[in-house]
Structure formats: structure tokens, C-alpha cells
Design a protein around this motif. Sequence first.
Motif, PDB file in Angstrom:
ATOM      1  N   GLN A 354       0.807  -1.214   0.000  1.00  0.00           N
ATOM      2  CA  GLN A 354       0.000   0.000   0.000  1.00  0.00           C
ATOM      3  C   GLN A 354       0.842   1.267   0.000  1.00  0.00           C
ATOM      4  OE1 GLN A 354      -3.246  -0.036   2.869  1.00  0.00           O
ATOM      5  NE2 GLN A 354      -3.339  -2.263   2.819  1.00  0.00           N
ATOM      6  N   THR A 355       2.022   1.203   0.646  1.00  0.00           N
ATOM      7  CA  THR A 355       2.877   2.394   0.736  1.00  0.00           C
ATOM      8  C   THR A 355       4.120   2.308  -0.144  1.00  0.00           C
ATOM      9  OG1 THR A 355       4.218   1.547   2.568  1.00  0.00           O
ATOM     10  CG2 THR A 355       2.144   2.655   3.135  1.00  0.00           C
ATOM     11  N   GLY A 356       4.537   1.099  -0.481  1.00  0.00           N
ATOM     12  CA  GLY A 356       5.777   0.918  -1.236  1.00  0.00           C
ATOM     13  C   GLY A 356       7.004   0.801  -0.362  1.00  0.00           C
ATOM     14  N   GLY A 357       6.842   0.894   0.965  1.00  0.00           N
ATOM     15  CA  GLY A 357       7.980   0.785   1.866  1.00  0.00           C
ATOM     16  C   GLY A 357       8.620  -0.594   1.794  1.00  0.00           C
ATOM     17  N   LEU A 358       9.934  -0.632   1.559  1.00  0.00           N
ATOM     18  CA  LEU A 358      10.665  -1.899   1.454  1.00  0.00           C
ATOM     19  C   LEU A 358      11.069  -2.374   2.847  1.00  0.00           C
ATOM     20  CD1 LEU A 358      12.790  -0.916  -1.648  1.00  0.00           C
ATOM     21  CD2 LEU A 358      11.037  -2.698  -1.589  1.00  0.00           C
ATOM     22  N   LEU A 359      10.599  -3.548   3.223  1.00  0.00           N
ATOM     23  CA  LEU A 359      10.853  -4.094   4.558  1.00  0.00           C
ATOM     24  C   LEU A 359      12.108  -4.958   4.590  1.00  0.00           C
ATOM     25  CD1 LEU A 359       7.170  -5.134   5.388  1.00  0.00           C
ATOM     26  CD2 LEU A 359       8.341  -3.000   5.995  1.00  0.00           C
ATOM     27  N   ALA A 360      12.361  -5.671   3.505  1.00  0.00           N
ATOM     28  CA  ALA A 360      13.560  -6.508   3.404  1.00  0.00           C
ATOM     29  C   ALA A 360      13.901  -6.679   1.933  1.00  0.00           C
ATOM     30  CB  ALA A 360      13.338  -7.864   4.059  1.00  0.00           C
ATOM     31  N   VAL A 361      15.167  -6.500   1.607  1.00  0.00           N
ATOM     32  CA  VAL A 361      15.662  -6.715   0.242  1.00  0.00           C
ATOM     33  C   VAL A 361      16.949  -7.510   0.378  1.00  0.00           C
ATOM     34  CG1 VAL A 361      16.522  -5.655  -1.876  1.00  0.00           C
ATOM     35  CG2 VAL A 361      14.668  -4.551  -0.598  1.00  0.00           C
ATOM     36  N   THR A 362      16.900  -8.752  -0.033  1.00  0.00           N
ATOM     37  CA  THR A 362      18.052  -9.606   0.222  1.00  0.00           C
ATOM     38  C   THR A 362      18.355 -10.524  -0.939  1.00  0.00           C
ATOM     39  OG1 THR A 362      19.029 -11.175   1.798  1.00  0.00           O
ATOM     40  CG2 THR A 362      16.701 -11.443   1.304  1.00  0.00           C
ATOM     41  N   GLY A 363      19.595 -10.947  -0.975  1.00  0.00           N
ATOM     42  CA  GLY A 363      20.056 -11.959  -1.909  1.00  0.00           C
ATOM     43  C   GLY A 363      21.204 -12.688  -1.250  1.00  0.00           C
ATOM     44  N   GLN A 364      21.250 -13.994  -1.432  1.00  0.00           N
ATOM     45  CA  GLN A 364      22.310 -14.790  -0.842  1.00  0.00           C
ATOM     46  C   GLN A 364      22.963 -15.632  -1.929  1.00  0.00           C
ATOM     47  OE1 GLN A 364      23.248 -14.775   2.583  1.00  0.00           O
ATOM     48  NE2 GLN A 364      21.934 -12.971   2.558  1.00  0.00           N
ATOM     49  N   ARG A 365      24.284 -15.597  -1.973  1.00  0.00           N
ATOM     50  CA  ARG A 365      25.028 -16.433  -2.921  1.00  0.00           C
ATOM     51  C   ARG A 365      25.913 -17.388  -2.143  1.00  0.00           C
ATOM     52  NH1 ARG A 365      28.319 -13.192  -6.919  1.00  0.00           N
ATOM     53  NH2 ARG A 365      26.479 -13.349  -8.250  1.00  0.00           N
ATOM     54  N   TYR A 366      25.880 -18.633  -2.591  1.00  0.00           N
ATOM     55  CA  TYR A 366      26.712 -19.648  -1.945  1.00  0.00           C
ATOM     56  C   TYR A 366      28.015 -19.797  -2.715  1.00  0.00           C
ATOM     57  CZ  TYR A 366      28.252 -24.143  -0.102  1.00  0.00           C
ATOM     58  OH  TYR A 366      28.982 -25.147   0.468  1.00  0.00           O
ATOM     59  N   ASP A 367      29.119 -19.534  -2.027  1.00  0.00           N
ATOM     60  CA  ASP A 367      30.449 -19.669  -2.615  1.00  0.00           C
ATOM     61  C   ASP A 367      30.955 -21.072  -2.300  1.00  0.00           C
ATOM     62  OD1 ASP A 367      33.224 -19.617  -3.159  1.00  0.00           O
ATOM     63  OD2 ASP A 367      33.288 -17.451  -2.873  1.00  0.00           O
ATOM     64  N   GLN A 368      30.948 -21.953  -3.316  1.00  0.00           N
ATOM     65  CA  GLN A 368      31.320 -23.341  -3.070  1.00  0.00           C
ATOM     66  C   GLN A 368      32.790 -23.483  -2.713  1.00  0.00           C
ATOM     67  OE1 GLN A 368      29.956 -26.246  -5.861  1.00  0.00           O
ATOM     68  NE2 GLN A 368      28.005 -25.224  -6.232  1.00  0.00           N
ATOM     69  N   GLU A 369      33.647 -22.647  -3.286  1.00  0.00           N
ATOM     70  CA  GLU A 369      35.075 -22.757  -2.994  1.00  0.00           C
ATOM     71  C   GLU A 369      35.375 -22.420  -1.541  1.00  0.00           C
ATOM     72  OE1 GLU A 369      37.382 -20.484  -5.699  1.00  0.00           O
ATOM     73  OE2 GLU A 369      36.817 -21.671  -7.467  1.00  0.00           O
ATOM     74  N   GLU A 370      34.700 -21.378  -1.024  1.00  0.00           N
ATOM     75  CA  GLU A 370      34.942 -20.963   0.357  1.00  0.00           C
ATOM     76  C   GLU A 370      33.925 -21.551   1.329  1.00  0.00           C
ATOM     77  OE1 GLU A 370      35.544 -16.826   0.940  1.00  0.00           O
ATOM     78  OE2 GLU A 370      36.821 -16.577  -0.816  1.00  0.00           O
ATOM     79  N   ASN A 371      32.928 -22.268   0.773  1.00  0.00           N
ATOM     80  CA  ASN A 371      31.899 -22.903   1.590  1.00  0.00           C
ATOM     81  C   ASN A 371      31.228 -21.900   2.539  1.00  0.00           C
ATOM     82  OD1 ASN A 371      30.298 -25.027   2.556  1.00  0.00           O
ATOM     83  ND2 ASN A 371      31.750 -25.517   4.199  1.00  0.00           N
ATOM     84  N   LYS A 372      30.789 -20.785   1.969  1.00  0.00           N
ATOM     85  CA  LYS A 372      30.125 -19.756   2.774  1.00  0.00           C
ATOM     86  C   LYS A 372      29.160 -18.959   1.908  1.00  0.00           C
ATOM     87  CE  LYS A 372      32.433 -16.079   3.961  1.00  0.00           C
ATOM     88  NZ  LYS A 372      33.451 -15.178   4.509  1.00  0.00           N
ATOM     89  N   PHE A 373      28.236 -18.292   2.571  1.00  0.00           N
ATOM     90  CA  PHE A 373      27.262 -17.451   1.878  1.00  0.00           C
ATOM     91  C   PHE A 373      27.753 -16.010   1.845  1.00  0.00           C
ATOM     92  CE2 PHE A 373      24.544 -20.991   3.151  1.00  0.00           C
ATOM     93  CZ  PHE A 373      23.769 -21.173   2.016  1.00  0.00           C
ATOM     94  N   ARG A 374      27.384 -15.326   0.783  1.00  0.00           N
ATOM     95  CA  ARG A 374      27.670 -13.898   0.655  1.00  0.00           C
ATOM     96  C   ARG A 374      26.373 -13.154   0.399  1.00  0.00           C
ATOM     97  NH1 ARG A 374      32.998 -13.120   0.482  1.00  0.00           N
ATOM     98  NH2 ARG A 374      34.360 -14.827  -0.196  1.00  0.00           N
TER      99      ARG A 374
END
Length: 681
Positions: A354-374
Motif C-alpha cells: 500500500q505504501t511501497g515501503g521496502l521491509l527486506a531486500v536480500t540476496g544470498q550467494r553460496y560460494d562453493q570454494e569458500e563454503n560460505k554465503f555472501r
Amino acid sequence: MNKKNKSKMQLPFRLNILFFIVFLLFSILIIQLGVVQILNGEEYQQEINETDQEYTQLPVPRGKIYDRNHQLLAGNESVYTITYTPAKGVTAEERLKLAEKLSHYISMPHEDGDYDLSERNKKEYWYLKHTDKAEKRLSDKEKEKMDNGEAYNTILERIKKKEMGDFTKKQREIMAIKKQLDQAMTLTPHVVKNEHVTAEEYSKIAEHLGSLPGINATVGWRRVKPYDETLSGIIGSLSSQKQGIPRDKKEYYTALGYKLNDRVGTSGLEQQYERVLRGRKTKIEYTTNSNGEVIDSEVAVKGKRGKDLVLTIDTKLQKKVNKIIRQEFDNALQSNPYLNRFMDEVYAVVMNPQTGGLLAVTGQRYDQEENKFRNIGVKAMYASFEPGSSVKGATVLSGYESGVINIGTTFLDRPIKIAGTPEKSSYAALGSVNDLDALRLSSNVYMFYIAMRMGGDFHYNRNQSLNYDPDAFREIRNYFSQFGLGVPTQVDFPSESDGYEGPDPKAGNLLDFAIGQYDTYTTLQLAQYVSTIANDGYRVKPHFLKSVHTPVPHEQELGPVDKSVETEVLNKITMDEKYIERVQEGFRQVYQETGGTAAGAFASKPYTAAGKTGTAENDIYKDGEKVLDAENHILVGYAPADDPQVAFAVMVPKMGVSTSQPEVSKNIGERILDTYFQVNE
């Protein structure tokens, strides 16, 4: 003579004495002025003429950034700072001597002895230490043909690396200090060191200021971001003191009164709201003599730190969405590690429809070489993918408005075959379906019929060519754009993508377009699209900023509101309200009714959600050959269905195809709404 007459005679006498004294004082003053004018006037006038007024500006701390619940997202931390403010006419030799003195009191940051020195830095140092020897590189005849700058540069070019030899660590440190001193502009404080200045270094400099012309030990600030990992990229970054204004922005910022060594926002919201966050600099007026020495100074304009921002982002929700994505990602990899090995990123956007207010904007990438998320949340605004069936609501509404279908129109869902093209179908032969069924069951064939009719063919015959008008692409894209698909969302962020528009307007591609397998859109565009349907056809501008606040002396408090961001309606869908309501009902059935493609996840919830699922082919190719059948999995939705408070879009690209494929997008969407409505998982 009586007393009365005697008194009258004494009064004029006293007045005469008083007048005489005043006359004498004025005479002395006039004589003194004459002496000054005649004997010393020229000297004084020369001194007046030789003084000058200069102005400089001192930076102030930036405004702070808070989330909607006033959690600090970006603030300022006091740090010891060593600065250099050169007077006019300071020579390179004087700066070198100053650098040598400073090297006794401070150490410069480096990596394994590397002070990031250029070859020119080294040559300039060698030149100053061996001036007579260096000058011999140029003959008198050559000097006559060159100006000073050309002569100097030629000499430096002729200094050989072998001749300079190896420099000691101490010499390299002196060069690093001088390098900073050389960058300083007249009467403008330049930071020599502000990272990791120790209390000992600070006190030593402060103790020896008298022998360090232009050097000052002061307290500066640096940016701190307590939730940097949670909101990486969204808050953004600042240029370093060393970098100053980026080269490609030089003209823009200098036109606004910035200095070249000013720190500015270079990405994210720091860049978007740079002019709000920067504050008003302290303006100092210096009086200098003919030698360029400062003989007086005063504050002309008192500085004021930047204004504070309050965002629409809910940091608590953002952290939980990040966690949900990572957990579901891990679950998918454990379920089928081979088929999911190309799935390396997931995106989600949560907003108030109704307002357009962004509550959460996220993206997660899994780095297989480092075995961690970015954290790659910013890509939710510019990475685009085929949205699959999630856009079928827009397709049905395009059909209504163009007049090719109406409420209740039915088609027989069975495979379609156009001459010269592969057969196209839904995931199963669904039989006779109307518009609501088409959304609930996600019928591809129903959308094909809408596309064919918009292309001009109302009489499809199996294995025959279509009567097709390529202008249908423009028409249906115009309808889609009203929802924010294929056009900028106009979010308050430095950059976003409006997706990719397929280049070949042939009939088969129009059919693919109708089921979301031709043009591409960002996750933010999909969130705006479903919000428009939830919001009765009103497309509102998504935004991060909630309000701007005037700073107050109490650093831990928010000041009064300077500006509030109002809801901005970008457009109203030009369709009858009954059509919007019909698609809303179709979206409700997707989540709530038997056979709905998302009913298994949402039908039993205490809240009533609505939305649409989507799957789009996104096969993986390597060296021109397909190595894996893969799909984009998409989910868009909102809740409560009758009075939407929250809308979301989830994009899971490149999921491997498998009969045991985990429903990652549905699981993430379900848990997002559960978290928002505080339902126990």
C-alpha cells in the motif's frame, strides 16, 4: 562681593580649564595621526596590502542511518586523526623535511613493507636527496628550451631504477608520509593518517606541534555499520580520504562545492542520499601575510553534521529472511547435491504493497570454494530472470482489457501445435478451464490462447500457421508495464535494471512471453507487480527512505522530522475494477483452494495469503552444450488477501530439474509470511 557672585565667576573658569584639556588631547591625537601618516603610512599601507583573506572548509560527521525501528545501521565513530594544512608557497624540500620529522612520531600503514609507492614517488624522493646530481641529467641548452615543469619531468625520466638502488623501510615510510603531504591543498586540512592512529602517536604529535608546521592532531570520524553483513550493499560505501571524489564524478561534485579530497557516498543509500547526509561544513576564514603565513583565523560559518535518515527496512525481518534463505538453500543441496549444484543464489523482496515501503531486500550467494554465503541483496534490483507463470496474472488482465477474453471465458487445455514449431502444453492436460482455473492450476494453454488472440488469430487449428500481427508484442508489453514489468520501478537507489526485452517478435515467442519465458524481470519488479494487484491496481513507488531528521546535540537521539516520504502512486491500471478483483480471486485460489499450486504450503495458515507460483526453463550450458536441465522457481504473494499488509517476491534461479525437487521458493515464501505474522514454524 557676595558668595553668589563669586560662585558664578568660578564656573566659567573651570569650564575654560576643561575645554583647554580637551583641546590639548585632540592636538596630541592629531599630531600622532600625522606622524603615522607621514612617517609610517607607507609601511603600514604596504602591510595592509600584503595581507589576504582565505577561506577553507572543514568536514563534519555524516548523518546517521536507522531502520524503521530506530536500530542504528550506519553511524560515526571518533578516531584520532593527523592532518596537514599547508601555508602558501611550501616547497617540496620543506615537505620532505616535515615528513622526516613526522616519521619519528608516527608509522604509516602498509602490507609487508609495501607502502603503495609509485615509481615517481621514489624518483621524486631520490631527486630531493640528490638534487645536484639529478640536475646534471639536463644540459643548460636543454633547459633553455623547456619550462620548469618540462625540465623537472625530463630529469625524473632520466633517473634509472638501478641508480636509485634499494630503499630502506624507513625511507619508504618517509616517502609514504610525503606522498600524503604532497596531496594537501593550501589552507585545506588533509588527512595524513586517520586509520589506527594510536594514543601514543596522537600524544607525541600534539606534544611537538611547534616543530611541525601545518600539522595538527585532532579527532575525526569513521563510518561504522553494525549490520553491514545483514544489509551489505544496501547501505553502501564511502570513498576513502585517500580516494576523495571519484574521477568520473569530479565535475558533478565540484560544481556543488565539494573539495577533491572530500569523502562521498559511492554506492547504495550513502550515494543516493549523499547531499542529505553530508551536512554543512565549518567555514574558516584565514588572514595570511605576504609570506603565506597565517596570522589570524576565525570561524565564519559554524558547521553542522548531516541529517539523519530513517529507513523502511526492518532489520530484524531482514536478518530472519537471510537466515531462512540460507537454511532452505542448505536443505536443497542436501536433498539433491548433484542436480542443484548450479543453484548458487536466491533473492527475496518484502514490501508494504500500500505504501511501497521496502521491509527486506536480500540476496544470498553460496560460494562453493569458500563454503560460505555472501550477501548480494543489491542484485535483487538489477539481476533479471525469466519469471515463469508468476506473471500469468498480468497476462489474464491483458486479455480482459484487450477484449480477447472475458470473465468466465473457457478454453480446452490440451497440447498446442503450430506448424513448424515444437508442441507446447501445460504440465498436464487440464481439460476445460476458465480464467480462475487457469490461475489456480497454472494453465499454460489458457495463456497461449490469450496470446494467439491478441496476435489476431481467434481460430486456432492444430498444426497450422497462425494469423499473427507482430504489434501484439508491443500491446501486451504495454499492459505489463502498467504493473512495473519491463520498466524501472523508480526505487530510490542509484541503479536498477528494467530487465531484458527479447528481440525476436515472432508468434512462438509471443506465446512464451505470455507464460513468462521470454522477457526477464528483477525480483523487485516482481514484488512491485504483485503489490499492484494486491493494491487494487495502484502501482506505488518502492522506497527505502521513510523520513529525514534534523540532527540534535544528543548523539543518541533522533531529532525532529525534517521530511517524511509520502506514498507515491506511479499509475493506476487502466482496467475495470471487476477484472482486478477477478485476478485477486484467482490468486487467492492459488494459495487457498484444492488444486492451487501453492495451497499445500498456505491453505492451513491462520492468515489468508494469495499469489502465484512460477517455473521457467533456465537450462545450464557449457561451451555451447547443455549440461543440465534447470529451472527458475518463483513465488509472488501477499497477505492478508482482503486487506494486504505485506507483499513479497522470491526468485530461485537455476534449480536442477528432478522429481524429488525441493520446493525452495514456496518454503521461503511460507516462512517469510510466518515470520511476518509471527506464526510458529
